[in-house]
Write an enzyme that holds these catalytic residues in place. Structure first.
Site, PDB file in Angstrom:
ATOM      1  N   GLY A 149       0.269   5.489  -4.515  1.00 26.53           N
ATOM      2  CA  GLY A 149      -0.110   6.856  -4.929  1.00 26.53           C
ATOM      3  C   GLY A 149       0.390   7.978  -4.129  1.00 26.53           C
ATOM      4  O   GLY A 149       0.607   8.769  -4.366  1.00 26.53           O
ATOM      5  N   ARG A 150       0.401   7.715  -2.698  1.00 29.90           N
ATOM      6  CA  ARG A 150       0.779   8.966  -1.852  1.00 29.90           C
ATOM      7  C   ARG A 150       2.267   9.093  -1.897  1.00 29.90           C
ATOM      8  O   ARG A 150       2.732  10.108  -1.870  1.00 29.90           O
ATOM      9  CB  ARG A 150       0.510   8.238  -0.344  1.00 29.90           C
ATOM     10  CG  ARG A 150      -0.750   8.681  -0.086  1.00 29.90           C
ATOM     11  CD  ARG A 150      -1.119   7.893   1.502  1.00 29.90           C
ATOM     12  NE  ARG A 150      -1.443   6.882   1.123  1.00 29.90           N
ATOM     13  CZ  ARG A 150      -1.590   5.688   2.264  1.00 29.90           C
ATOM     14  NH1 ARG A 150      -1.496   5.654   3.193  1.00 29.90           N
ATOM     15  NH2 ARG A 150      -1.830   4.201   1.663  1.00 29.90           N
ATOM     16  N   TRP A 151       3.029   7.854  -2.255  1.00 31.20           N
ATOM     17  CA  TRP A 151       4.441   7.988  -2.650  1.00 31.20           C
ATOM     18  C   TRP A 151       4.651   8.987  -3.765  1.00 31.20           C
ATOM     19  O   TRP A 151       5.519   9.873  -3.887  1.00 31.20           O
ATOM     20  CB  TRP A 151       5.084   6.543  -2.745  1.00 31.20           C
ATOM     21  CG  TRP A 151       6.566   6.589  -3.168  1.00 31.20           C
ATOM     22  CD1 TRP A 151       7.629   6.389  -2.208  1.00 31.20           C
ATOM     23  CD2 TRP A 151       7.081   6.794  -4.605  1.00 31.20           C
ATOM     24  NE1 TRP A 151       8.677   6.365  -3.034  1.00 31.20           N
ATOM     25  CE2 TRP A 151       8.557   6.638  -4.543  1.00 31.20           C
ATOM     26  CE3 TRP A 151       6.595   6.627  -5.773  1.00 31.20           C
ATOM     27  CZ2 TRP A 151       9.392   6.627  -5.545  1.00 31.20           C
ATOM     28  CZ3 TRP A 151       7.584   6.858  -7.122  1.00 31.20           C
ATOM     29  CH2 TRP A 151       8.998   6.741  -6.559  1.00 31.20           C
ATOM     30  N   ARG A 176     -11.500   2.051  -9.363  1.00 30.02           N
ATOM     31  CA  ARG A 176     -10.629   3.488  -9.608  1.00 30.02           C
ATOM     32  C   ARG A 176     -10.961   3.895 -11.088  1.00 30.02           C
ATOM     33  O   ARG A 176     -11.309   3.163 -11.858  1.00 30.02           O
ATOM     34  CB  ARG A 176      -9.208   2.725  -9.326  1.00 30.02           C
ATOM     35  CG  ARG A 176      -8.736   2.496  -7.902  1.00 30.02           C
ATOM     36  CD  ARG A 176      -7.379   2.161  -7.917  1.00 30.02           C
ATOM     37  NE  ARG A 176      -7.195   1.777  -6.363  1.00 30.02           N
ATOM     38  CZ  ARG A 176      -6.258   2.114  -5.720  1.00 30.02           C
ATOM     39  NH1 ARG A 176      -4.811   2.514  -6.430  1.00 30.02           N
ATOM     40  NH2 ARG A 176      -5.880   1.699  -4.289  1.00 30.02           N
ATOM     41  N   ARG A 196       0.060   9.563  -9.786  1.00 26.10           N
ATOM     42  CA  ARG A 196      -0.235   8.308  -9.077  1.00 26.10           C
ATOM     43  C   ARG A 196       0.561   7.032  -9.894  1.00 26.10           C
ATOM     44  O   ARG A 196       1.158   6.226  -9.171  1.00 26.10           O
ATOM     45  CB  ARG A 196      -1.761   7.897  -8.953  1.00 26.10           C
ATOM     46  CG  ARG A 196      -2.270   8.868  -7.709  1.00 26.10           C
ATOM     47  CD  ARG A 196      -3.817   8.683  -7.832  1.00 26.10           C
ATOM     48  NE  ARG A 196      -4.024   6.938  -7.451  1.00 26.10           N
ATOM     49  CZ  ARG A 196      -4.003   6.483  -6.282  1.00 26.10           C
ATOM     50  NH1 ARG A 196      -3.619   7.074  -5.260  1.00 26.10           N
ATOM     51  NH2 ARG A 196      -4.065   5.328  -5.961  1.00 26.10           N
ATOM     52  N   GLU A 200     -12.067  -4.721  -5.566  1.00 29.44           N
ATOM     53  CA  GLU A 200     -12.664  -3.459  -5.258  1.00 29.44           C
ATOM     54  C   GLU A 200     -11.781  -2.499  -6.140  1.00 29.44           C
ATOM     55  O   GLU A 200     -12.446  -1.513  -6.244  1.00 29.44           O
ATOM     56  CB  GLU A 200     -12.510  -2.941  -3.861  1.00 29.44           C
ATOM     57  CG  GLU A 200     -13.505  -3.794  -2.852  1.00 29.44           C
ATOM     58  CD  GLU A 200     -13.024  -5.387  -2.604  1.00 29.44           C
ATOM     59  OE1 GLU A 200     -11.826  -5.615  -2.583  1.00 29.44           O
ATOM     60  OE2 GLU A 200     -13.982  -6.029  -2.443  1.00 29.44           O
ATOM     61  N   ASN A 201     -10.702  -2.682  -6.463  1.00 29.02           N
ATOM     62  CA  ASN A 201      -9.836  -2.015  -7.425  1.00 29.02           C
ATOM     63  C   ASN A 201     -10.498  -1.594  -8.607  1.00 29.02           C
ATOM     64  O   ASN A 201      -9.895  -0.376  -9.341  1.00 29.02           O
ATOM     65  CB  ASN A 201      -8.382  -2.500  -7.491  1.00 29.02           C
ATOM     66  CG  ASN A 201      -7.668  -2.240  -6.329  1.00 29.02           C
ATOM     67  OD1 ASN A 201      -6.577  -3.268  -6.132  1.00 29.02           O
ATOM     68  ND2 ASN A 201      -7.927  -1.328  -5.214  1.00 29.02           N
ATOM     69  N   ASP A 208       0.700  -1.051   0.052  1.00 27.51           N
ATOM     70  CA  ASP A 208      -0.069  -0.133   0.139  1.00 27.51           C
ATOM     71  C   ASP A 208       0.932   1.148   0.237  1.00 27.51           C
ATOM     72  O   ASP A 208       2.024   1.339   0.603  1.00 27.51           O
ATOM     73  CB  ASP A 208      -0.667   0.024   1.220  1.00 27.51           C
ATOM     74  CG  ASP A 208      -2.092   0.971   1.225  1.00 27.51           C
ATOM     75  OD1 ASP A 208      -2.511   1.406   0.084  1.00 27.51           O
ATOM     76  OD2 ASP A 208      -2.936   1.012   2.081  1.00 27.51           O
ATOM     77  N   HIS A 231       2.862   3.310  -9.040  1.00 26.84           N
ATOM     78  CA  HIS A 231       2.638   1.843  -9.251  1.00 26.84           C
ATOM     79  C   HIS A 231       3.982   1.255  -9.939  1.00 26.84           C
ATOM     80  O   HIS A 231       4.235   0.214  -9.569  1.00 26.84           O
ATOM     81  CB  HIS A 231       1.446   1.674 -10.157  1.00 26.84           C
ATOM     82  CG  HIS A 231       0.153   2.105  -9.677  1.00 26.84           C
ATOM     83  ND1 HIS A 231      -0.116   1.698  -8.227  1.00 26.84           N
ATOM     84  CD2 HIS A 231      -0.994   2.678  -9.904  1.00 26.84           C
ATOM     85  CE1 HIS A 231      -1.175   1.950  -7.791  1.00 26.84           C
ATOM     86  NE2 HIS A 231      -2.029   2.656  -8.749  1.00 26.84           N
TER      87      HIS A 231
HETATM   88  C1  FPP Z   1      -1.646   0.054  -3.592  1.00 26.92           C
HETATM   89  O1  FPP Z   1      -1.156   1.563  -3.525  1.00 26.92           O
HETATM   90  C2  FPP Z   1      -1.260  -0.597  -4.801  1.00 26.92           C
HETATM   91  C3  FPP Z   1      -1.986  -1.111  -5.674  1.00 26.92           C
HETATM   92  C4  FPP Z   1      -3.299  -1.117  -5.917  1.00 26.92           C
HETATM   93  C5  FPP Z   1      -1.064  -2.094  -6.663  1.00 26.92           C
HETATM   94  C6  FPP Z   1      -0.147  -2.663  -6.467  1.00 26.92           C
HETATM   95  C7  FPP Z   1       0.540  -3.177  -7.817  1.00 26.92           C
HETATM   96  C8  FPP Z   1       2.142  -3.066  -7.772  1.00 26.92           C
HETATM   97  C9  FPP Z   1       2.861  -2.761  -6.569  1.00 26.92           C
HETATM   98  C10 FPP Z   1       2.503  -3.665  -8.905  1.00 26.92           C
HETATM   99  C11 FPP Z   1       2.596  -5.038  -8.889  1.00 26.92           C
HETATM  100  C12 FPP Z   1       3.218  -5.725 -10.284  1.00 26.92           C
HETATM  101  C13 FPP Z   1       3.292  -7.167 -10.625  1.00 26.92           C
HETATM  102  C14 FPP Z   1       3.683  -7.479 -11.903  1.00 26.92           C
HETATM  103  C15 FPP Z   1       2.518  -7.965  -9.884  1.00 26.92           C
HETATM  104  P1  FPP Z   1      -2.490   2.649  -3.735  1.00 26.92           P
HETATM  105  O2  FPP Z   1      -2.822   3.053  -4.923  1.00 26.92           O
HETATM  106  O3  FPP Z   1      -3.483   2.280  -2.978  1.00 26.92           O
HETATM  107  O4  FPP Z   1      -1.590   3.829  -2.728  1.00 26.92           O
HETATM  108  P2  FPP Z   1      -2.251   4.669  -2.047  1.00 26.92           P
HETATM  109  O5  FPP Z   1      -3.094   4.158  -0.814  1.00 26.92           O
HETATM  110  O6  FPP Z   1      -1.335   5.586  -1.506  1.00 26.92           O
HETATM  111  O7  FPP Z   1      -3.414   5.717  -2.887  1.00 26.92           O
END
Ligand code: FPP
Length: 265
Positions: A38-40, A86, A48, A82-83, A35, A52
């Protein structure tokens, strides 16, 4: 991950385990809610989706560390049921990212003897991604290194409902006596069939939620939440998570062994 093909031998585990950790108490199975992408990105003034992209690099690093340190199974939450809510652009970016990353990494996964599987409702993913998933799963199925499970279009409740449906179908057909449905039967119908349950759940970015991840399998997992955003998760953060895990007393609902003086009548 140069030594990962040999992770099953204790010798390598002892050599690779970082100082300060007990090599005999490395968890077999680590699950991760990645997790904070996006914040990173936002903190860096980036879109955002760049978070990823950086998240994929962090995942590659983490897989390599887990393999080298003797963890036998790594299960990550890449995309939840749930994603889909987005924005379409972000969802499309993620699907393309998964596809490209898999295409690019397949050869090294194979070379490093990683066994990759994708857990979730895969049949609504884009066709190109589904084809690659099948190719990667088939190619690596016999590999002897770390088991790498990527939860994609995964939801814990959905997984439980699907398992219940399969069990009900077997019962209706007369193949399974309802009285014989126990935890073992149920677990065998989950996406994680034949995998040991996670010992440790790591969630990055400070959120204290399970978010519909591995609801059945996490029953007795130790939970480690850290403030690091997923793209910044590194060897130090993993070592801290493992040290936290090793500091816990796992009782699985029972009691610590009773000192002999107390146990005498
Ligand atoms: C959550 O951060 C992250 C995700 C929904 C996507 C995770 C996917 C990857 C790290 C890539 C994986 C790659 C492969 C090849 C499987 P967020 O977007 O919810 O961050 P936030 O809470 O800061 O908005």
């Amino acid at each position: 991950m140069s030594h990962s093909s040999a992770i099953n031998t204790e010798k390598v585990q002892l050599r690779a385990c970082p100082t300060g950790l007990d090599p005999h108490r490395i968890p077999n199975h680590v699950a991760v809610i990645m997790d904070g992408n996006g914040r990173w990105a936002k903190a860096k003034g980036l879109p955002r989706v760049m978070g990823h992209r950086a998240g994929v690099e962090s995942l590659k690093r983490t897989l390599r560390l887990c393999s080298d340190w003797g963890i036998r199974v790594l299960t990550v939450y890449a995309f939840s049921t749930e994603n889909w809510a987005r924005p379409g652009e972000e969802v499309n970016f993620l699907m393309t990212l998964f596809e490209r990353a898999l295409q690019r990494e397949l050869e090294s996964l194979q070379r490093e003897q990683v066994r990759i599987r994708f857990l979730g409702d895969l049949n609504i993913l884009p066709n190109g991604l589904q084809d690659l998933i099948k190719e990667a799963t088939d190619l690596t199925a016999g590999n002897t290194g770390i088991h790498f499970n990527v939860c994609t279009n995964y939801g814990g409740r959905r997984e439980l409902v699907l398992a219940a449906q399969k069990i009900a179908e077997r019962s209706v057909k007369g193949e399974l006596d309802p009285a014989k449905i126990d935890e073992r039967v149920f677990a065998s119908e989950l996406f994680t069939a034949n995998e040991v349950d996670p010992d440790l759940l790591i969630r990055t970015s400070g959120e204290m939620r399970v978010s519909n991840f591995l609801l059945w399998q996490l029953a007795y997992a130790e939970i480690h939440v850290c403030d690091v955003m997923w793209p910044d998760f590194d060897a130090t953060a993993l070592r801290e998570a493992l040290a936290d895990y090793q500091s816990r007393h796992r009782r699985f609902g029972g009691l610590d062994p009773v000192p002999s003086a107390l146990s005498e009548p």
